[in-house]
Every structure is written in structure tokens, then in C-alpha cells.
Design an enzyme around this catalytic site. Sequence first.
Site, PDB file in Angstrom:
ATOM      1  N   CYS A 107     -61.941  11.531 -19.714  1.00  0.00           N
ATOM      2  CA  CYS A 107     -60.724  11.413 -20.515  1.00  0.00           C
ATOM      3  C   CYS A 107     -61.090  11.198 -21.994  1.00  0.00           C
ATOM      4  O   CYS A 107     -61.611  12.097 -22.625  1.00  0.00           O
ATOM      5  CB  CYS A 107     -59.822  10.316 -19.941  1.00  0.00           C
ATOM      6  SG  CYS A 107     -58.123  10.430 -20.535  1.00  0.00           S
ATOM      7  N   HIS A 210     -59.284  11.800 -14.416  1.00  0.00           N
ATOM      8  CA  HIS A 210     -59.949  10.539 -14.065  1.00  0.00           C
ATOM      9  C   HIS A 210     -60.482  10.599 -12.630  1.00  0.00           C
ATOM     10  O   HIS A 210     -59.823  10.126 -11.697  1.00  0.00           O
ATOM     11  CB  HIS A 210     -58.968   9.369 -14.205  1.00  0.00           C
ATOM     12  CG  HIS A 210     -58.799   8.901 -15.612  1.00  0.00           C
ATOM     13  ND1 HIS A 210     -59.599   7.932 -16.184  1.00  0.00           N
ATOM     14  CD2 HIS A 210     -57.933   9.291 -16.571  1.00  0.00           C
ATOM     15  CE1 HIS A 210     -59.223   7.734 -17.432  1.00  0.00           C
ATOM     16  NE2 HIS A 210     -58.216   8.539 -17.703  1.00  0.00           N
ATOM     17  N   GLU A 212     -62.712   8.845 -11.229  1.00  0.00           N
ATOM     18  CA  GLU A 212     -62.977   7.505 -10.649  1.00  0.00           C
ATOM     19  C   GLU A 212     -61.756   6.972  -9.908  1.00  0.00           C
ATOM     20  O   GLU A 212     -61.890   6.114  -9.030  1.00  0.00           O
ATOM     21  CB  GLU A 212     -63.445   6.526 -11.742  1.00  0.00           C
ATOM     22  CG  GLU A 212     -62.357   5.866 -12.576  1.00  0.00           C
ATOM     23  CD  GLU A 212     -61.692   6.793 -13.585  1.00  0.00           C
ATOM     24  OE1 GLU A 212     -62.138   7.940 -13.734  1.00  0.00           O
ATOM     25  OE2 GLU A 212     -60.719   6.346 -14.230  1.00  0.00           O
TER      26      GLU A 212
END
Length: 245
Positions: A107, A210, A212
Site C-alpha cells: 500500500c 494488503h 497481510e
Amino acid sequence: MRQPLIGISCHYDAARQAWLLGEAYAAAVYRAGGLPVALLPGDPGGAAVILERLDGVILAGGVDVDPVHWGEEPLPGCGEIVPAADAFELALARGCLQYGKPLLGICRGMQVLNVAAGGTLYQDIHTQLTGVLKHSQQAPRSYATHKICLTAGSLLDRLLGCRELRVNSFHHQAVCRLAEGLRVTARSADGVIEAVEHVDWPFVLGVQFHPEAMWQQSPVFLELFNALVQASRGEKMPGNHYVGV
Ligand code: MN
């Protein structure tokens, strides 16, 4: 097997005067076999010293990058900026670009990578571009809200093993002019750049989404962290040539 040391940038919480790191980043690095360490900005000159001790770097999400770093005055749509984070993370990214240290920019981290390499950003896609999709989703972080199309033969394509997938989206800035030395490896349907990678270094990769926040539900996204850890051990990345355009 050796667990490479992966530094992860923090973001600043001005109200608490605290540097914070979302646990999801560390969890993904642990799961991939690395040892995560939180990186707190100090003297930007210290970034080079820190970098020497690390095997790989994640530039994580956060607030906006100050447009002064690509020579623009701030537009009304530009959001919060944290000058110390910009200086430190740009220095880390430049070090990775100079030495080929494995880097995963997530990001804001992808945006920092592009600026560090000499590119520019849209300060606010929703006011600077017409016909854009909603990129600031109002849905759970793990939920994918828009599609991206991957460039055939890119490292991202080889790692994720697909040409199209759905991702989450929490950004209002985006890459505008791509830096020399990087290539686009994914776009959303409105043309917004959603991933980039370095043309020469084995693992210098940026994603606008994202991963994660997604790998626990969609394991394919863990491949990005697996690859970072493998590259940080000095292992070769899958494939050895680029066939895209
Ligand atoms: Mn997006």
C-alpha cells in the site's frame, strides 16, 4: 532453516505519540519462516545502518506521502502526512534499490518505493481522476472488493499463479508516473496501478492491496511473504525471465 530478519516499518499514531505495527504483518512473516522486527524512524542516515543488519524489508501501510518528495504542492485531497516516516522509509527504499535488498512494499509502501525510485503519485485519485472505482473500501480488511489483472510472466504472476484476482483496497493515493527501473504488474479495471516490481533485482515488489490482511482467508496471498523470506535467504525466485509487455 535460517530465519531471515525482516524489518517492518511502523506507522505513527499522533494522538498517542506512538509508532504502531499491525500484528498481521508480523504474523505473516512468522508464518513464512522469517523473524519480524519493527523499524522505528530515527535519523534518516541511520536507515543505511539498520538496513545492513536486515535480510529483507517490508514497507507497510500508513498515511499519505508528502507530495514535496515528487515536487508538487499539496492539493486539497492530500491527507495526513508524517515527515519523519517519509524521510526514513524513502531512505530504506533507496537503500534496497541500491543494493537489491529484498523489499515488499504494501500500500503506502509501494507508493514510497515508486517515489524513492523517482516516480510520482496521485495525491487523491478520487479528485484527480475520473471514472475510478472505490478504492477506500468500507468492508472487513480481509474482504476483497475489486479485481486486478496481472501482467503475464511478471514475478507477481509467477508467485500467485493467476492472471486475475480480487483484492482488498484501502488507498486514495496511487502511482501516477512510474519510476524508471520499475514495471507495472497489476492494474484494477479503472487502470489504477495495483502492483509494481523492479526490472532487475530479484525481489523488489510493491502491491497496492494488503496481503497481510487476506492470507488467513485466502492462502495464495501468503506466497508474497514466502517469496520475501526466500529471497531474504538468498534463494532464487521462480522463473528467470520476463515475457510480459
Ligand atoms: Mn485498489
